[in-house]
Design a protein around this motif. Structure first.
Motif, PDB file in Angstrom:
ATOM      1  N   ASP A   8       0.815  -1.222   0.000  1.00 18.96           N
ATOM      2  CA  ASP A   8       0.000   0.000   0.000  1.00 18.96           C
ATOM      3  C   ASP A   8       0.847   1.269   0.000  1.00 18.96           C
ATOM      4  N   THR A   9       2.040   1.176   0.571  1.00 18.33           N
ATOM      5  CA  THR A   9       2.868   2.387   0.672  1.00 18.33           C
ATOM      6  C   THR A   9       3.825   2.562  -0.514  1.00 18.33           C
ATOM      7  N   LEU A  10       3.802   1.625  -1.448  1.00 16.72           N
ATOM      8  CA  LEU A  10       4.657   1.780  -2.633  1.00 16.72           C
ATOM      9  C   LEU A  10       4.110   2.881  -3.529  1.00 16.72           C
ATOM     10  N   LYS A  11       5.003   3.451  -4.330  1.00 16.14           N
ATOM     11  CA  LYS A  11       4.601   4.570  -5.207  1.00 16.14           C
ATOM     12  C   LYS A  11       4.176   4.045  -6.571  1.00 16.14           C
ATOM     13  N   GLU A  12       3.429   4.889  -7.288  1.00 17.61           N
ATOM     14  CA  GLU A  12       2.970   4.547  -8.635  1.00 17.61           C
ATOM     15  C   GLU A  12       4.160   4.139  -9.516  1.00 17.61           C
ATOM     16  N   ASN A  13       3.954   3.113 -10.313  1.00 22.45           N
ATOM     17  CA  ASN A  13       4.962   2.568 -11.241  1.00 22.45           C
ATOM     18  C   ASN A  13       6.055   1.747 -10.575  1.00 22.45           C
ATOM     19  N   ASP A  14       6.044   1.640  -9.248  1.00 24.65           N
ATOM     20  CA  ASP A  14       6.980   0.718  -8.600  1.00 24.65           C
ATOM     21  C   ASP A  14       6.665  -0.700  -9.071  1.00 24.65           C
ATOM     22  N   ILE A  15       7.692  -1.527  -9.034  1.00 20.59           N
ATOM     23  CA  ILE A  15       7.515  -2.900  -9.535  1.00 20.59           C
ATOM     24  C   ILE A  15       7.557  -3.883  -8.371  1.00 20.59           C
ATOM     25  N   ILE A  16       6.564  -4.773  -8.341  1.00 22.54           N
ATOM     26  CA  ILE A  16       6.647  -5.889  -7.391  1.00 22.54           C
ATOM     27  C   ILE A  16       6.732  -7.194  -8.189  1.00 22.54           C
ATOM     28  N   PHE A  17       7.275  -8.192  -7.546  1.00 20.54           N
ATOM     29  CA  PHE A  17       7.525  -9.472  -8.205  1.00 20.54           C
ATOM     30  C   PHE A  17       6.615 -10.506  -7.533  1.00 20.54           C
ATOM     31  N   LEU A  18       5.734 -11.110  -8.316  1.00 16.10           N
ATOM     32  CA  LEU A  18       4.756 -12.035  -7.740  1.00 16.10           C
ATOM     33  C   LEU A  18       5.007 -13.452  -8.256  1.00 16.10           C
ATOM     34  N   GLY A  19       5.366 -14.332  -7.353  1.00 18.75           N
ATOM     35  CA  GLY A  19       5.623 -15.728  -7.727  1.00 18.75           C
ATOM     36  C   GLY A  19       4.357 -16.559  -7.591  1.00 18.75           C
ATOM     37  N   ILE A  20       3.920 -17.134  -8.715  1.00 19.28           N
ATOM     38  CA  ILE A  20       2.726 -18.001  -8.697  1.00 19.28           C
ATOM     39  C   ILE A  20       3.239 -19.436  -8.689  1.00 19.28           C
TER      40      ILE A  20
END
Lengths: 265, 288
Positions: free
Chosen positions: B49-61
């Protein structure tokens, strides 16, 4: 679930039918369960082979070798060194021959050597050293009042973790007889282990029920969509087929039960 | 045979039948139960929630269809939250049947993101998710430990192209994105030992902030990593997913499933009590 086409309806209906087939095992083993079970195993294996080909062998090996003239095979490839893992891979297949199976030990040895070299320092650091440190880190009693009693950083939590770890390890220490104080420590250790197993058991029950809940949600959603969006006729036909199949199974069971009683009499 | 012996020898199929009936009835009967959020799930929500717009997160499925019930709701809740915040996501799967899971989630999320929605009092306008701009799906590669190590050097080593065959360099999202240094965190949703590999080879080797979502069966085993700070958040089973859905004000299948869980657990506890009472009483009678 939103409105779906007849094609999607047929596939999801197959899913609903197979779900019921698998659940029928809860009563007892039967041909419908066997059908669904074999289908799962077969489809998974087939799917995995294709996935492995498209995501592993083809892009990582064949595409990299296949950039030359076809009549020179891979001899004029710009990355001929990829033949080395290819040969190592083929060497693994000698496992199927008693005479030549010794060849497969070479790629296995190479793989084990690399895996061990990569894994040992990182495993040691992250699973042993860091865990040891976090078990024995300084207890900050100052934060005890600010947090919940058993929250991390409360002091009490750290103390329980430390004492629990030491006593649980002591339970498996057999060089000293568990009498007197040692008996008390080992007893505390077994209680800690039991609490751990209890937490795992609770989570496991939740996990298993979650699987069942998801299937109920799937069947429920399918029912709504089938009735409202597709065709109530198709919906009725499906349930007619399901009830007929399970009715035949129940009838077969009753006949078997009556025959068994007759034989016993 | 007295009542206690009957309790001890109850056919397990009665247990299944009663449990199934309770689950179906609670599914059909709509009501809600309170969900209490825990610190370990709040950490993940607050981080995203506190990340800024366009920041990238990595989601492992990193799960197969057999863990879909518990981990799919987590993937949907986290990805929807991130996309609504206009974060960008790199999806990857290190589980052999995972590509289908990720592909389905991306398609469903693309549909969901088109609608205007209000979460926690904030209105989010619908938009189209664009592959390569808002998200990248790297696909699947075998040997998770080596893939995680490879991605730590350069995503292009294990994944020269994305799942759909597009070279990574031609995707706008991947411009300037070399390895974990350019992603804000890794959130791994795992149904097996891939989670351990992320702890050891991902967070342990490259110091990337890591959070884990896992099946209920695995849940209790991973708390030591939370205590040691090796992971900054943890979500266990359907309860973890329900907590994330509650925090993001995005009620979905997890919250819906928890009311069924509640009554199923009550029934199981009653049967455990019944079995124990039967055991203790029949033992007592034998002693007498």
């Amino acid at each position: 679930m939103e409105a779906m086409s007849m094609g999607t309806f047929i596939w999801t209906t197959l899913g609903a039918f197979l779900t019921l087939c698998i659940f029928s095992f809860l009563y007892q083993d039967n041909p419908f369960y066997k059908l669904a079970e074999h289908l799962v195993v077969g489809v998974s294996a087939g799917y995995f082979v294709i996935i492995l080909w498209h995501n592993g062998l083809q892009p990582n090996l064949f595409d990299r070798l296949n950039d030359g003239n076809w009549y020179l095979l891979w001899l004029d490839s710009s990355k001929p060194w990829y033949m080395i893992p290819a040969i190592l891979g083929v060497m693994m297949w000698t496992r199927f021959s008693r005479k030549w199976s010794w060849i497969s030990r070479w790629p296995i040895a190479l793989y084990m050597g690399i895996a061990t070299g990569v894994a040992v320092p990182l495993e040691m650091k992250n699973r042993v050293n860091v865990q040891l440190y976090s078990t024995m880190k300084d207890i900050e009693w100052g934060s005890f009042l600010g947090n919940g009693l058993l929250d991390g950083g409360s002091g009490l939590a750290e103390l329980i973790i430390f004492l629990g770890t030491v006593s649980a390890l002591f339970y498996f220490f057999f060089s000293k007889e568990h009498t007197g104080v040692f008996k008390g420590v080992a007893r505390f250790g077994i209680w800690i282990l039991m609490i751990g197993f209890g937490a795992s058991f609770g989570y496991t029950v939740m996990g298993r029920i979650s699987l069942f809940v998801q299937r109920i949600q799937y069947l429920g959603d399918w029912t709504k969509v089938a009735w409202d969006d597709v065709s109530s006729g198709a919906f009725i036909v499906f349930w007619f087929i399901v009830i007929t199949i399970f009715g035949i199974l129940a009838f077969y069971e009753i006949i078997r039960f009556v025959n068994k009683r007759g034989t016993q009499a | 045979m007295n009542i206690f012996d009957r309790m001890m020898s109850l056919d397990r199929r009665w247990v299944f039948l009663i449990l199934a009936l309770v689950c179906v009835i609670t599914y059909v009967w709509p009501f809600s139960i309170p969900i209490r959020t825990t610190h370990e799930v709040e950490s993940i929500y607050n981080y995203v929630d506190t990340l800024k717009e366009n920041d990238i997160i990595f989601l492992g499925i990193d799960y197969d269809p057999n863990a879909l019930a518990e981990l799919h709701p987590m993937a949907y809740a986290i990805a929807e939250h991130a996309f609504r915040k206009k974060l960008r996501i790199i999806f990857v799967t290190l589980s052999q049947n995972g590509p289908g899971m990720a592909d389905q989630a991306i398609r469903d999320l693309t549909d969901s993101l088109r609608q205007d929605k209000v979460y926690n009092g904030v209105e989010y306008k619908g938009r189209d998710l664009v592959n390569g701009v808002d998200y990248v799906f790297l696909g699947y590669k075998p040997y998770p430990g080596l893939v995680i190590l490879g991605m730590g050097q350069n995503f292009r080593i294990p994944f020269p192209t994305d799942y759909y065959g597009t070279p990574l360099d031609s995707l706008p999202l991947m411009k300037g994105v070399l390895n974990y240094d350019q992603v804000k965190c890794v959130i791994d949703l795992a149904a097996g030992n891939v989670a351990d590999m992320w702890v050891v080879y991902g967070a342990g080797r490259y110091n990337v902030p890591l959070a884990l979502g896992m099946t209920g069966v695995m849940g209790a085993d991973y708390y030591p990593y939370l205590n040691s700070g090796q992971v900054f958040g943890l979500m266990g089973g359907l309860l973890g997913a329900a907590q994330y859905e509650k925090l993001s004000d995005n009620s979905g299948p997890a919250i819906d499933g928890m009311r069924i869980q509640l009554y199923a657990h009550i029934i199981i506890i009653l049967f455990i009590l019944m079995g124990n009472i039967g055991f203790l009483m029949s033992r007592r009678e034998k002693r007498v």
